[in-house]
Motif scaffolding. Structure first.
Motif, PDB file in Angstrom:
ATOM      1  N   ILE A 285       0.949  -0.977  -0.593  1.00 36.81           N
ATOM      2  CA  ILE A 285      -0.306  -0.004  -0.091  1.00 36.81           C
ATOM      3  C   ILE A 285       1.055   1.229  -0.127  1.00 36.81           C
ATOM      4  CG2 ILE A 285      -1.563   1.212   1.612  1.00 36.81           C
ATOM      5  CD1 ILE A 285      -3.133  -1.314  -0.289  1.00 36.81           C
ATOM      6  N   ALA A 286       1.924   1.531   0.769  1.00 37.84           N
ATOM      7  CA  ALA A 286       2.753   2.481   0.389  1.00 37.84           C
ATOM      8  C   ALA A 286       3.243   2.675  -0.630  1.00 37.84           C
ATOM      9  CB  ALA A 286       4.116   2.402   2.044  1.00 37.84           C
ATOM     10  N   TRP A 287       4.014   1.332  -1.192  1.00 40.08           N
ATOM     11  CA  TRP A 287       4.885   1.868  -2.762  1.00 40.08           C
ATOM     12  C   TRP A 287       3.812   2.054  -3.489  1.00 40.08           C
ATOM     13  CZ3 TRP A 287       8.795   2.240  -4.992  1.00 40.08           C
ATOM     14  CH2 TRP A 287       9.057   2.145  -6.147  1.00 40.08           C
ATOM     15  N   LEU A 288       2.147   1.527  -3.324  1.00 43.12           N
ATOM     16  CA  LEU A 288       1.466   2.295  -4.543  1.00 43.12           C
ATOM     17  C   LEU A 288       0.951   3.553  -3.846  1.00 43.12           C
ATOM     18  CD1 LEU A 288      -0.797   1.991  -6.286  1.00 43.12           C
ATOM     19  CD2 LEU A 288      -2.655   1.119  -3.844  1.00 43.12           C
TER      20      LEU A 288
ATOM     21  N   LEU B 239      -4.123  14.725   0.384  1.00 45.57           N
ATOM     22  CA  LEU B 239      -5.041  14.382   1.754  1.00 45.57           C
ATOM     23  C   LEU B 239      -6.330  12.875   1.140  1.00 45.57           C
ATOM     24  CD1 LEU B 239      -4.668  16.884   4.469  1.00 45.57           C
ATOM     25  CD2 LEU B 239      -3.941  15.496   4.336  1.00 45.57           C
ATOM     26  N   LEU B 240      -6.791  13.838   0.207  1.00 40.66           N
ATOM     27  CA  LEU B 240      -7.995  12.476  -0.265  1.00 40.66           C
ATOM     28  C   LEU B 240      -7.807  11.813  -0.955  1.00 40.66           C
ATOM     29  CD1 LEU B 240     -11.279  12.398  -0.792  1.00 40.66           C
ATOM     30  CD2 LEU B 240     -10.520  13.491  -3.101  1.00 40.66           C
ATOM     31  N   LEU B 241      -6.132  11.657  -1.754  1.00 37.34           N
ATOM     32  CA  LEU B 241      -5.902  10.317  -2.385  1.00 37.34           C
ATOM     33  C   LEU B 241      -5.090   9.185  -0.641  1.00 37.34           C
ATOM     34  CD1 LEU B 241      -4.850   8.614  -3.895  1.00 37.34           C
ATOM     35  CD2 LEU B 241      -2.704   9.605  -3.847  1.00 37.34           C
ATOM     36  N   ALA B 242      -4.238  10.329   0.188  1.00 32.85           N
ATOM     37  CA  ALA B 242      -4.030   8.966   1.299  1.00 32.85           C
ATOM     38  C   ALA B 242      -5.073   8.550   2.100  1.00 32.85           C
ATOM     39  CB  ALA B 242      -3.332  10.138   2.223  1.00 32.85           C
ATOM     40  N   ALA B 243      -6.941   9.456   2.065  1.00 33.38           N
ATOM     41  CA  ALA B 243      -7.651   8.475   3.361  1.00 33.38           C
ATOM     42  C   ALA B 243      -8.399   7.471   2.280  1.00 33.38           C
ATOM     43  CB  ALA B 243      -8.543   9.563   3.036  1.00 33.38           C
ATOM     44  N   ALA B 244      -8.456   7.136   0.738  1.00 36.45           N
ATOM     45  CA  ALA B 244      -8.873   6.337   0.251  1.00 36.45           C
ATOM     46  C   ALA B 244      -7.950   4.669   0.741  1.00 36.45           C
ATOM     47  CB  ALA B 244      -8.763   6.752  -1.516  1.00 36.45           C
ATOM     48  N   LEU B 245      -6.636   5.415   0.487  1.00 34.65           N
ATOM     49  CA  LEU B 245      -5.299   4.642   0.404  1.00 34.65           C
ATOM     50  C   LEU B 245      -5.713   3.716   1.470  1.00 34.65           C
ATOM     51  CD1 LEU B 245      -2.412   5.219  -1.459  1.00 34.65           C
ATOM     52  CD2 LEU B 245      -4.383   3.865  -1.630  1.00 34.65           C
ATOM     53  N   LEU B 246      -6.427   4.793   3.178  1.00 34.91           N
ATOM     54  CA  LEU B 246      -6.011   3.696   4.338  1.00 34.91           C
ATOM     55  C   LEU B 246      -7.466   3.732   4.730  1.00 34.91           C
ATOM     56  CD1 LEU B 246      -4.882   6.940   6.213  1.00 34.91           C
ATOM     57  CD2 LEU B 246      -3.574   5.178   5.863  1.00 34.91           C
ATOM     58  N   VAL B 247      -8.703   3.738   3.487  1.00 34.08           N
ATOM     59  CA  VAL B 247      -9.950   2.783   3.494  1.00 34.08           C
ATOM     60  C   VAL B 247      -9.564   1.874   3.100  1.00 34.08           C
ATOM     61  CG1 VAL B 247     -12.368   2.628   2.399  1.00 34.08           C
ATOM     62  CG2 VAL B 247     -10.829   4.689   4.140  1.00 34.08           C
ATOM     63  N   VAL B 248      -8.689   1.120   2.269  1.00 31.72           N
ATOM     64  CA  VAL B 248      -8.445   0.518   0.972  1.00 31.72           C
ATOM     65  C   VAL B 248      -7.534  -0.434   2.014  1.00 31.72           C
ATOM     66  CG1 VAL B 248      -7.026  -1.527  -0.494  1.00 31.72           C
ATOM     67  CG2 VAL B 248      -8.676   1.127  -1.068  1.00 31.72           C
ATOM     68  N   LEU B 249      -6.884  -0.326   2.934  1.00 28.42           N
ATOM     69  CA  LEU B 249      -5.870  -0.947   3.750  1.00 28.42           C
ATOM     70  C   LEU B 249      -6.796  -0.994   5.264  1.00 28.42           C
ATOM     71  CD1 LEU B 249      -2.940  -2.018   5.103  1.00 28.42           C
ATOM     72  CD2 LEU B 249      -2.534   0.736   6.176  1.00 28.42           C
ATOM     73  N   ALA B 250      -7.526  -0.245   5.701  1.00 29.82           N
ATOM     74  CA  ALA B 250      -8.369  -1.011   6.859  1.00 29.82           C
ATOM     75  C   ALA B 250      -9.762  -1.936   6.636  1.00 29.82           C
ATOM     76  CB  ALA B 250      -8.844   0.460   7.649  1.00 29.82           C
ATOM     77  N   TRP B 251     -10.392  -1.824   4.879  1.00 28.01           N
ATOM     78  CA  TRP B 251     -11.243  -2.500   4.480  1.00 28.01           C
ATOM     79  C   TRP B 251      -9.936  -4.208   4.719  1.00 28.01           C
ATOM     80  CZ3 TRP B 251     -10.131  -5.959   0.286  1.00 28.01           C
ATOM     81  CH2 TRP B 251     -11.067  -6.519   0.026  1.00 28.01           C
ATOM     82  N   TRP B 252      -9.250  -4.231   4.459  1.00 24.48           N
ATOM     83  CA  TRP B 252      -8.365  -4.992   4.348  1.00 24.48           C
ATOM     84  C   TRP B 252      -8.016  -6.078   5.213  1.00 24.48           C
ATOM     85  CZ3 TRP B 252      -2.898  -5.995   6.207  1.00 24.48           C
ATOM     86  CH2 TRP B 252      -2.675  -7.517   5.225  1.00 24.48           C
TER      87      TRP B 252
END
Length: 545
Positions: free
Chosen positions: A5-8, A413-426
C-alpha cells in the motif's frame, strides 16, 4: 501488504507530482579550438527523432561529418531509448561563435559558445605524414600543483594500426584524464586527423623535472612496391621532444593546507533567508577551482554555530579539462536545522589558496548567512492550546495561512484517506486494532520485540529502518506500519516527519535531511492523540466471544 500500500501511495504521488519532462542536452567536446580545427557538437536526447536539422549551423561552420548512436535501457519496468547525435563543426575563421539553439523533437537545445583562436605554430610542416606534439600547461609549476599535459598525434595518411605511448617522469605522478579526443587540423594546406590524449602531472619534489617525449608506432597503407614485395603495409612512427620543467618548492609562510591554483570562486547557489525552528532549510554552495582536481580541494562546510544543527550531503563533482588544465566544479547541499526561534547568523565558508600564476596567497570566502527563524510547529501548537479556553470559537476559525495550506494539500489527503480505507478493509477481518488507554498514552504491544530499540536510541542512529521500527513499536502497531503511526500522532510537524520518512525509505526523499527533520520533530518524544471514551452499547455483540 502494508508495504504494498505504501509503495502504491508513493507511485501515485510520483505520478501526479513529477513532471514528465524530456531530457535533452547539448555540449561541445572542447570550448576553444584553433582555426583550422574541428569541434564536435554532441546532442543527447530521449525524444523519438530520426535526425536533426543542422541548417542553422551552416552560416558560421562547415559540417565535417554526422553520426548517431542509439541505446536502450529498461529500469523499474519501463523502457527508455536514448539517442546521441554528433556532428563535426569547422569554423570559417577566428573569433567567438555562438552555436544557436537546435530543434530536437518537441524541445530545443541551449545555445553554446565556441572560441576560435588563430592557429598556433606547430613543430612540423605539412610535409610530414605523421608527427606528435606535447603541450604542457605550466613550465614552472609548484610542488603538488596539478599540471595539464596534452599529447597530440597528427596523421594525414590512413592508419591500419598504431599505439601512442607516454612514459611517466621521475619524481612526479602522471595519469590519463578522460577519453581521447578526435578532430581535424589544417597545416600548410594539408588536412590532418588529430588524436588528443590528456594527462594530469603532479610534481612530488622541487628541482628539474624531465617529461619524456611521447612516441607513436603504427602501420599505414603502402605503395605499389609494398603491395608487390610485402603484405601491403608500411611502418610509420613519430615522437615528440622531451620537455623540461622547473618545479618550485612550497613558499615559506604559504597557507596550509597547500592548495596551488590558477583561480578559485565560491558562490551560494541557494541561500535561505527564513527558517522555522526544528525544520530543515537547505543551502547549496558551489566551488569552481581552476587548476585542481576534486580530491585536492578541502571539504566545503559551514562553521559550527550554537543553536543550530548542520547535516551535509555528499558533494556533487564535475571534473573538466579546460584551457589545457583540470578544472573542478563542486556543489554541496547542507541542511540547516535551527533549534530555537530568533535571528541566526552562520559564518560562510572560507578557503585559503595560493595563486600559482602571481605567486601570492589569496582567500576565497562567502558572507555569513543571516536567517530569521520563526517558531516551529510544536511551539505554535502549544500557544494555540494555551489560548483555547479563553476563546474556543476564535480558535476554531482557521487562519488565512492555514486555509491556504489546506487548499493545497486536500487532494493528497483525499488520496491518502482512500488508501487508508482500503488498508482498513483488508485488515479488519483478520485482526482487531488495539485501543488506547484513557490517558492518551500509546498502547504497548502484547509481546514487545526485544531487539527493537527505544525511539530516542533509534534517532541517534543513521538507519531509517530502525527508526521506523521504533515508531511502530511506540505506537503499538504491527511491524513498520507508518500509516498507523501517522493516525495516532497529534502533532503536525511529527506527521510531516513520518511522511518524509516514508518517502525517503521508498527512494523519493533525501535520507540526510529526513534524519534531521525526524530528530528535530521527535526531540521531546511523540505526541499521541487522546482516544475518545468508548460508548457502552445496549445491544449484545454481533460476534460474542
Amino acid at each position: 501488504m502494508t508495504r504494498a500500500i505504501a509503495w502504491l501511495l508513493v507511485c501515485l504521488l510520483a505520478f501526479f507530482a513529477s513532471p514528465l519532462n524530456a531530457q535533452t542536452r547539448a555540449w561541445l567536446d572542447r570550448a576553444q579550438v584553433s582555426h583550422g580545427e574541428t569541434a564536435t557538437l554532441n546532442i543527447q536526447t530521449d525524444q523519438s527523432v530520426a535526425s536533426i536539422d543542422y541548417t542553422p549551423l551552416q552560416r558560421q561552420f562547415d559540417i565535417a561529418g554526422q553520426t548517431v548512436r542509439r541505446s536502450y535501457q529498461r529500469s523499474n519496468g519501463r523502457s527508455t531509448a536514448t539517442s546521441l547525435f554528433a556532428v563535426g563543426l569547422r569554423p570559417r575563421g577566428p573569433g567567438v561563435f555562438t552555436i544557436p539553439a537546435l530543434r530536437v523533437g518537441k524541445t530545443t537545445t541551449a545555445p553554446l559558445r565556441l572560441t576560435v583562436v588563430p592557429p598556433s605554430v606547430l613543430p612540423a610542416s605539412g610535409d610530414a605524414d605523421a608527427f606528435v606534439e606535447t603541450v604542457v600547461d605550466a613550465a614552472r609549476p609548484y610542488v603538488q600543483q596539478a599540471v595539464g599535459v596534452q599529447v597530440r598525434l597528427h596523421y594525414a595518411v590512413p592508419l591500419m594500426s598504431g599505439q601512442l605511448e607516454q612514459d611517466p617522469p621521475s619524481g612526479a605522478s602522471l595519469r590519463q584524464v578522460g577519453e581521447d579526443l578526435t578532430y581535424q587540423r589544417q597545416i600548410d594546406g594539408r588536412r590532418y586527423n588529430v588524436v588528443e590524449r590528456r594527462f594530469l602531472l603532479i610534481p612530488e619534489r622541487s628541482g628539474a623535472l624531465v617529461l619524456p617525449g611521447a612516441r607513436f608506432n603504427g602501420q599505414t597503407m603502402g605503395g605499389f612496391f609494398d603491395q608487390v614485395f610485402d603484405d601491403g603495409r608500411k611502418a610509420v612512427s613519430a615522437a615528440s621532444p622531451a620537455r623540461r620543467l622547473d618545479v618550485l618548492p612550497i613558499p615559506t609562510g604559504a597557507p596550509q593546507p597547500w592548495l596551488p591554483l590558477h583561480d578559485l570562486k565560491l558562490r551560494y547557489v541557494q541561500a535561505p533567508a527564513q527558517a522555522r525552528a526544528g525544520e530543515a532549510a537547505s543551502v547549496e554552495i558551489e566551488v569552481i577551482a581552476d587548476g585542481a582536481t576534486a580530491t585536492q580541494l578541502p571539504p566545503v562546510a559551514l562553521a559550527d554555530t550554537p543553536g543550530v544543527q548542520l547535516f551535509a550531503d555528499p558533494p556533487q563533482v564535475d571534473e573538466q579539462f579546460v584551457d589545457g588544465r583540470p578544472r573542478s566544479i563542486l556543489r554541496r547541499r547542507i541542511a540547516i536545522v535551527p533549534l530555537q526561534a530568533g535571528a541566526l547568523s552562520i559564518a560562510g565558508p572560507r578557503i585559503e589558496w595560493w595563486d600559482a600564476a602571481q605567486g601570492v596567497a589569496r582567500t576565497a570566502m562567502l558572507p555569513s548567512l543571516q536567517l530569521q527563524v520563526a517558531p516551529g510547529a510544536a511551539a505554535a501548537t502549544t500557544s494555540v492550546d494555551a489560548a483555547a479556553p479563553a476563546g474556543r470559537a476564535g480558535a476554531d476559525a482557521p487562519s488565512g495561512d492555514a486555509a491556504h495550506a489546506w487548499s493545497r494539500r486536500w487532494p493528497w489527503l483525499l488520496l491518502a484517506a482512500a488508501l487508508l480505507v482500503v488498508l482498513a478493509w483488508w485488515r479488519w477481518p483478520r485482526a482487531r486494532v488495539p485501543a488506547a488507554d484513557a490517558c492518551g498514552d500509546a498502547p504497548s504491544p502484547e509481546a514487545p520485540a526485544a531487539r527493537i530499540p527505544s525511539l530516542p536510541d533509534a534517532l541517534k542512529r543513521d538507519d531509517l529502518g530502525v527508526i521506523a521500527q521504533a515508531l511502530g513499536a511506540a505506537a503499538g502497531s504491527h511491524g513498520e506500519d507508518l500509516d498507523a503511526v501517522r493516525q495516532r500522532l497529534d502533532d503536525a510537524a511529527q506527521v510531516e516527519a513520518v511522511m518524509r520518512l516514508q518517502a525517503a525509505r521508498w527512494g523519493s526523499g533525501d535520507a540526510a535531511s529526513t534524519l534531521a527533520v525526524l530528530r528535530a520533530a521527535f526531540a521531546k518524544g511523540p505526541r499521541w492523540r487522546k482516544a475518545a471514551p468508548a460508548s457502552t452499547s445496549l445491544l449484545p455483540p454481533l460476534y460474542p466471544e
